[in-house]
Design an enzyme around this catalytic site. Structure first.
Site, mmCIF file in Angstrom:
data_model
loop_
_atom_site.group_PDB
_atom_site.id
_atom_site.type_symbol
_atom_site.label_atom_id
_atom_site.label_comp_id
_atom_site.label_asym_id
_atom_site.label_seq_id
_atom_site.Cartn_x
_atom_site.Cartn_y
_atom_site.Cartn_z
ATOM 1 C CG HIS A 88 -4.324 4.120 -0.719
ATOM 2 N ND1 HIS A 88 -3.339 3.172 -0.789
ATOM 3 C CD2 HIS A 88 -4.765 4.282 -1.994
ATOM 4 C CE1 HIS A 88 -3.187 2.785 -2.043
ATOM 5 N NE2 HIS A 88 -4.046 3.440 -2.795
ATOM 6 C CG ASP B 140 -1.885 1.124 1.231
ATOM 7 O OD1 ASP B 140 -1.504 2.232 0.802
ATOM 8 O OD2 ASP B 140 -3.041 0.923 1.618
ATOM 9 C CG HIS B 141 1.552 3.911 -3.367
ATOM 10 N ND1 HIS B 141 0.444 3.340 -3.932
ATOM 11 C CD2 HIS B 141 1.441 5.231 -3.552
ATOM 12 C CE1 HIS B 141 -0.308 4.290 -4.446
ATOM 13 N NE2 HIS B 141 0.269 5.446 -4.233
#
Ligand code: NAD
Length: 489
Positions: A243, A180-181
């Site tokens: 996110h 999950d950047h």
């Protein structure tokens, strides 16, 4: 003497000719190479359907890093560790060839059997690849075996479970690194540090002092080229389930016993499990969905979502979601967590605002005195701001709002590492703290599935906000009902 920094591994990238590999993965690996984390003992295999030679692949890799500082010699040395293997993920023979190459490189670079598999391609292939990795013996080596996968992780809880089961055939949960950047972003990783390293904040991080918390992930762009994928997904699956809820869990979690991956995860999972799951009409009361219409931005007329060539002209897909979440535990009883995410809004930013309660006794007059707000700017201008009240210069005791600013840059002035660079390094080191655990993924899907189920019962009146605006009116009303406003600075 062994180099402490250096990570030894064979990195196999499925989807090695794709956009993600070119824009994010190769530049990140190059940064790690320049910093000495990758040195002599690493090799990268790029695989995809196309028939490329090693030389052509290396040329492509070199092009992808050309804007990064470093000598030509560095780039050449880096690219020499790259190998290409044409591969069809559904064809067994491809895996035999890939395995032979893996063994050859393992020996050539003395990689000690450490293997990192990066699935940079569409998730419908993940199960097939994982089962082949297992059945063809890729994970029979002595070293570590880790799998990195990209979002989307399922379309709902059921499909996420199916996907997870297929991955678990080859990998244990602690070998699966779900990217999950946002969790790789500096200011998101700063949340637990700010909270738990500062007694000043730690002491007031509860419902006695905090009035509400806001998390906004807003974009100015529309769906661009992603219409086909996005129309099946919408903002709630694309941005909220992963996110936004990950950020909420870091803000809401209780202090971990220790800073270990396991302790932090346990607390994050507990926070997510404390989020109220809305049913029936509670969904409409607490969730707002929207879709952008046409609009004018900087003199340019932008088309509506439904007019996008890759989107259904009667689409009911949400391009905006706002919600009021409640965390049902002692710490947060009564404190709303407002979240929102959307496309084609007036501002591109990821911002967290923690609004503190006002003094119970109005010593300085009236309600017009600004409250205290702590703002964490995740992007674009990484920083932390604290809004306080101070004395207006001159005579008397009049107050005025002031702002304490902290702009987040590296102490030595070097650029802050990109999320992907940090996450790839973490995965090489075996640190899964900033990756999504299955328990987090499944809990988030459960909450989101309940919302979507209600939404599916009615046809929304879309579009309901203009491109370039702040979103649907109902999103403002959601806060106004509680006497609050979206923080907007
Ligand atoms: P892409 O379409 O650019 O690349 C896909 C890759 O898969 C290509 O290398 C293609 O050759 C390969 N491929 C497709 N079918 C194949 C097959 N049958 N056998 C072998 N190889 C095959 O996609 P992308 O944008 O790089 O995205 C990859 C993944 O990362 C997707 O899951 C996407 O959702 C996710 N993701 C991408 C980004 C991004 O910035 N591009 C950001 C977040 C998540």
């Amino acid at each position: 003497m062994a180099d402490k920094l250096e990570q030894k591994a064979l990195i196999t990238i499925f989807g090695g000719t794709g956009d993600l590999a070119n824009r994010k993965l190769y530049p990140s690996l190059y940064h790690l190479f320049r910093k000495g984390y990758l040195k002599e003992h690493f090799a990268v295999i790029g695989t995809a359907r196309r028939e490329w030679s090693d030389d052509f692949f290396r040329q492509k890799v070199t092009e992808s890093i050309q804007d990064i500082e470093g000598s030509e010699k560095d780039a050449e040395a880096f690219a020499s560790h790259f190998y290409y293997q044409s591969h069809d993920v559904t064809n067994r023979e491809s895996y035999v060839k890939l395995k032979n190459l893996s063994e050859k490189l393992d020996e050539k670079y003395q990689l000690e059997g450490n293997r990192l598999f990066y699935l940079a391609m569409a998730p419908n292939f993940f199960g097939t690849i994982a089962s082949r990795i297992q059945s063809e013996g890729f994970v029979d080596t002595e070293g570590f075996h880790r799998l990195i996968i990209e979002k989307p992780f399922g379309h709902d809880l059921e499909s996420a479970k199916e996907l997870n089961d297929s991955l678990r055939l080859a990998f244990n949960e602690n070998e699966i690194y779900r990217i999950d950047h946002y969790l790789g972003k500096e200011l998101v990783q700063n949340i637990p540090v700010l909270r738990f390293a500062n007694p000043l904040l730690n002491a007031v991080w509860n419902n006695k002092y905090i009035a509400n918390i806001q998390v906004s992930l807003t974009e100015t762009l529309g769906v661009e080229e992603r219409g086909r994928y996005y129309d099946e997904s919408g903002a709630i699956r694309d941005m909220i389930q992963n996110h936004t809820l990950q950020i909420v869990s870091l803000l809401a979690m209780n202090p971990p016993i220790d800073l270990t991956t396991e302790d932090i995860r346990n607390e994050k999972v507990r926070a997510l499990r404390s989020l109220r799951v809305y049913e029936g009409k509670e969904v409409a009361e607490n969730f707002v969905r929207g879709q952008y219409g046409a609009g004018e931005v900087d003199g340019e007329t932008l088309e509506s979502y439904r007019d996008d060539k890759n989107v259904d002209s009667a689409s009911t897909t949400d391009t905006f979601v706002a919600a009021k979440l409640m965390v049902d535990n002692d710490r947060w009883a009564g404190v709303p967590f407002y979240i929102r995410s959307g496309k084609r809004l007036n501002k591109k930013a990821t911002q967290i605002a923690i609004e503190f309660k006002k003094n119970p006794h109005h010593l300085f007059g009236d309600e017009s005195l600004a409250g205290n707000t702590l703002v964490i700017n995740v992007q674009p201008d990484e920083g932390i701001y604290l809004y306080l009240n101070a004395k207006k210069p001159g005579g008397g005791m009049e107050s005025m709002p002031i702002q304490l600013d902290y702009s987040h840059t590296s102490p030595d002035g070097s650029p802050i590492p990109e999320a992907y660079e940090k996450l790839i390094l973490d995965s090489l080191r075996g640190d899964a703290t900033y990756f999504s655990h299955w328990d987090e993924v499944s809990t988030s899907w459960n909450l989101v599935d309940h919302v979507i189920e209600e939404w599916n019962k009615e046809t929304p009146e879309f579009p309901n906000y203009a491109s370039g605006s702040t979103g649907p009116k109902a999103a403002d009303e959601l806060l106004a009902r509680d006497g609050f406003k979206w923080f907007d600075k």
